[in-house]
Design a protein around this motif. Sequence first.
Motif, PDB file in Angstrom:
ATOM      1  N   ALA A  99     -44.268 -17.793 -18.153  1.00 42.84           N
ATOM      2  CA  ALA A  99     -44.950 -18.509 -19.232  1.00 42.84           C
ATOM      3  C   ALA A  99     -43.951 -19.289 -20.079  1.00 42.84           C
ATOM      4  N   THR A 100     -42.779 -18.711 -20.312  1.00 48.64           N
ATOM      5  CA  THR A 100     -41.754 -19.416 -21.085  1.00 48.64           C
ATOM      6  C   THR A 100     -41.276 -20.665 -20.356  1.00 48.64           C
ATOM      7  N   ILE A 101     -41.194 -20.587 -19.048  1.00 53.52           N
ATOM      8  CA  ILE A 101     -40.691 -21.711 -18.257  1.00 53.52           C
ATOM      9  C   ILE A 101     -41.739 -22.813 -18.106  1.00 53.52           C
ATOM     10  N   PHE A 102     -42.983 -22.431 -17.820  1.00 51.73           N
ATOM     11  CA  PHE A 102     -43.969 -23.411 -17.396  1.00 51.73           C
ATOM     12  C   PHE A 102     -44.961 -23.833 -18.484  1.00 51.73           C
ATOM     13  N   LEU A 103     -45.092 -23.066 -19.554  1.00 50.89           N
ATOM     14  CA  LEU A 103     -46.078 -23.393 -20.590  1.00 50.89           C
ATOM     15  C   LEU A 103     -45.365 -23.834 -21.861  1.00 50.89           C
ATOM     16  N   ARG A 104     -45.720 -25.006 -22.339  1.00 52.66           N
ATOM     17  CA  ARG A 104     -45.071 -25.540 -23.535  1.00 52.66           C
ATOM     18  C   ARG A 104     -45.724 -25.043 -24.814  1.00 52.66           C
ATOM     19  N   ASP A 105     -47.024 -24.852 -24.779  1.00 52.14           N
ATOM     20  CA  ASP A 105     -47.766 -24.468 -25.985  1.00 52.14           C
ATOM     21  C   ASP A 105     -47.632 -22.965 -26.239  1.00 52.14           C
ATOM     22  N   PRO A 106     -47.096 -22.554 -27.388  1.00 54.76           N
ATOM     23  CA  PRO A 106     -46.975 -21.109 -27.687  1.00 54.76           C
ATOM     24  C   PRO A 106     -48.325 -20.388 -27.688  1.00 54.76           C
ATOM     25  N   ALA A 107     -49.391 -21.094 -28.078  1.00 52.40           N
ATOM     26  CA  ALA A 107     -50.714 -20.459 -28.104  1.00 52.40           C
ATOM     27  C   ALA A 107     -51.175 -20.109 -26.693  1.00 52.40           C
ATOM     28  N   ASP A 108     -50.867 -20.980 -25.727  1.00 53.84           N
ATOM     29  CA  ASP A 108     -51.230 -20.693 -24.341  1.00 53.84           C
ATOM     30  C   ASP A 108     -50.436 -19.498 -23.816  1.00 53.84           C
ATOM     31  N   ARG A 109     -49.161 -19.432 -24.149  1.00 56.06           N
ATOM     32  CA  ARG A 109     -48.353 -18.297 -23.710  1.00 56.06           C
ATOM     33  C   ARG A 109     -48.874 -16.999 -24.322  1.00 56.06           C
ATOM     34  N   ALA A 110     -49.200 -17.051 -25.617  1.00 57.51           N
ATOM     35  CA  ALA A 110     -49.680 -15.846 -26.294  1.00 57.51           C
ATOM     36  C   ALA A 110     -50.998 -15.367 -25.686  1.00 57.51           C
ATOM     37  N   ASP A 111     -51.887 -16.279 -25.394  1.00 59.39           N
ATOM     38  CA  ASP A 111     -53.181 -15.906 -24.828  1.00 59.39           C
ATOM     39  C   ASP A 111     -52.996 -15.250 -23.464  1.00 59.39           C
ATOM     40  N   LEU A 112     -52.134 -15.826 -22.643  1.00 59.73           N
ATOM     41  CA  LEU A 112     -51.924 -15.289 -21.302  1.00 59.73           C
ATOM     42  C   LEU A 112     -51.283 -13.899 -21.355  1.00 59.73           C
ATOM     43  N   LEU A 113     -50.264 -13.729 -22.181  1.00 59.96           N
ATOM     44  CA  LEU A 113     -49.566 -12.452 -22.238  1.00 59.96           C
ATOM     45  C   LEU A 113     -50.386 -11.375 -22.944  1.00 59.96           C
ATOM     46  N   ASP A 114     -51.215 -11.771 -23.890  1.00 58.02           N
ATOM     47  CA  ASP A 114     -52.112 -10.791 -24.512  1.00 58.02           C
ATOM     48  C   ASP A 114     -53.099 -10.234 -23.490  1.00 58.02           C
ATOM     49  N   HIS A 115     -53.533 -11.095 -22.569  1.00 53.64           N
ATOM     50  CA  HIS A 115     -54.409 -10.611 -21.498  1.00 53.64           C
ATOM     51  C   HIS A 115     -53.656  -9.650 -20.583  1.00 53.64           C
ATOM     52  N   ALA A 116     -52.381  -9.921 -20.327  1.00 49.20           N
ATOM     53  CA  ALA A 116     -51.586  -9.027 -19.483  1.00 49.20           C
ATOM     54  C   ALA A 116     -51.409  -7.666 -20.154  1.00 49.20           C
ATOM     55  N   ALA A 117     -51.137  -7.652 -21.465  1.00 50.89           N
ATOM     56  CA  ALA A 117     -51.003  -6.385 -22.185  1.00 50.89           C
ATOM     57  C   ALA A 117     -52.331  -5.635 -22.206  1.00 50.89           C
ATOM     58  N   ALA A 118     -53.423  -6.363 -22.400  1.00 50.29           N
ATOM     59  CA  ALA A 118     -54.743  -5.728 -22.390  1.00 50.29           C
ATOM     60  C   ALA A 118     -55.025  -5.118 -21.022  1.00 50.29           C
ATOM     61  N   PHE A 119     -54.601  -5.785 -19.962  1.00 51.26           N
ATOM     62  CA  PHE A 119     -54.777  -5.243 -18.613  1.00 51.26           C
ATOM     63  C   PHE A 119     -54.106  -3.882 -18.476  1.00 51.26           C
ATOM     64  N   ALA A 120     -52.859  -3.761 -18.965  1.00 48.11           N
ATOM     65  CA  ALA A 120     -52.136  -2.498 -18.852  1.00 48.11           C
ATOM     66  C   ALA A 120     -52.867  -1.376 -19.582  1.00 48.11           C
ATOM     67  N   HIS A 121     -53.335  -1.649 -20.795  1.00 44.43           N
ATOM     68  CA  HIS A 121     -54.024  -0.607 -21.570  1.00 44.43           C
ATOM     69  C   HIS A 121     -55.366  -0.242 -20.942  1.00 44.43           C
TER      70      HIS A 121
END
Length: 301
Positions: A99-121
Amino acid sequence: MIIRDQPSALRLFLVMQGSVVPRIFGKIVAVALLSVAILLIDQRGVRLPRISVAAMSVFGVALSLFLGFRNNAAYDRWWEARKLWGGIIGGVRTLARDATIFLRDPADRADLLDHAAAFAHLHRHALRGRGMPGPDDLSLEPEPAQAMLACRNPADAALRAAGERIGALRTSGELSDFGQMTMARTLAELGAAQAGGERIATTPLPFVYSLLVRRTTYLYCFLLPFGLIDAANWLTPVFVAAVAYTFFGLQTVTHELEHPFGIGANALPLDALCRVVDISVAEALGRPAPEPLRPVNYLLL
């Protein structure tokens, strides 16, 4: 999971936390009392049948092989479960770098990684069978969080939502083809780890094999006094109790390792592993990272 240094020689025999002794103490006492009763009856003039020590030795070796094989199979399940969760942590970290490499918008990165954290829980709650967390417990907006929790498999829904987000970013031109392919591969790895955990959680060791080992263990411990009456005399209950501790203990340890996602003392610390995911996501997004979970009274959940 028990996290502590190796106890001293004295404390080694006194430590009960994480030990199987409390769970098998009744069985040990039962076979010891049976041995005492057999000795008393034999000493009172009732000649009880004897079993040769050689025959009991062959029986014991066979039982040891059965218990050892089952214990190895259970430990393989436990270790595979730990490797799968290591893969989940590694996959989330890889997704954060992608996400850091390919996504420029911090909001897009946050949304994607929040979904990944939610997946783990969500995956943790599903494996432990303790119900799902509430929408407020996930780092997501209430509406998408409720939509995930309404699904039959909320963890898979979280990955699916992350995939839809990646597809939408590619359609809008915010994500390149190579970036889409790279991040989709990481999501596939997370999905494979989830499926592996579900396989372990829903497929115990064959019941018929477990039943055979348990019956054989009881049979051996009940017959052992008849093989030690002459050789050990009044020390028979001591030897029988020691053998019962070994065999019943192995049986109980195997049962614990067979279920690596439980909340017992020897289960995997899924809460602590999810906290590692939260820390990785927070640091990747520049947020304050939570503290790692520490053992409480040597127990890490």
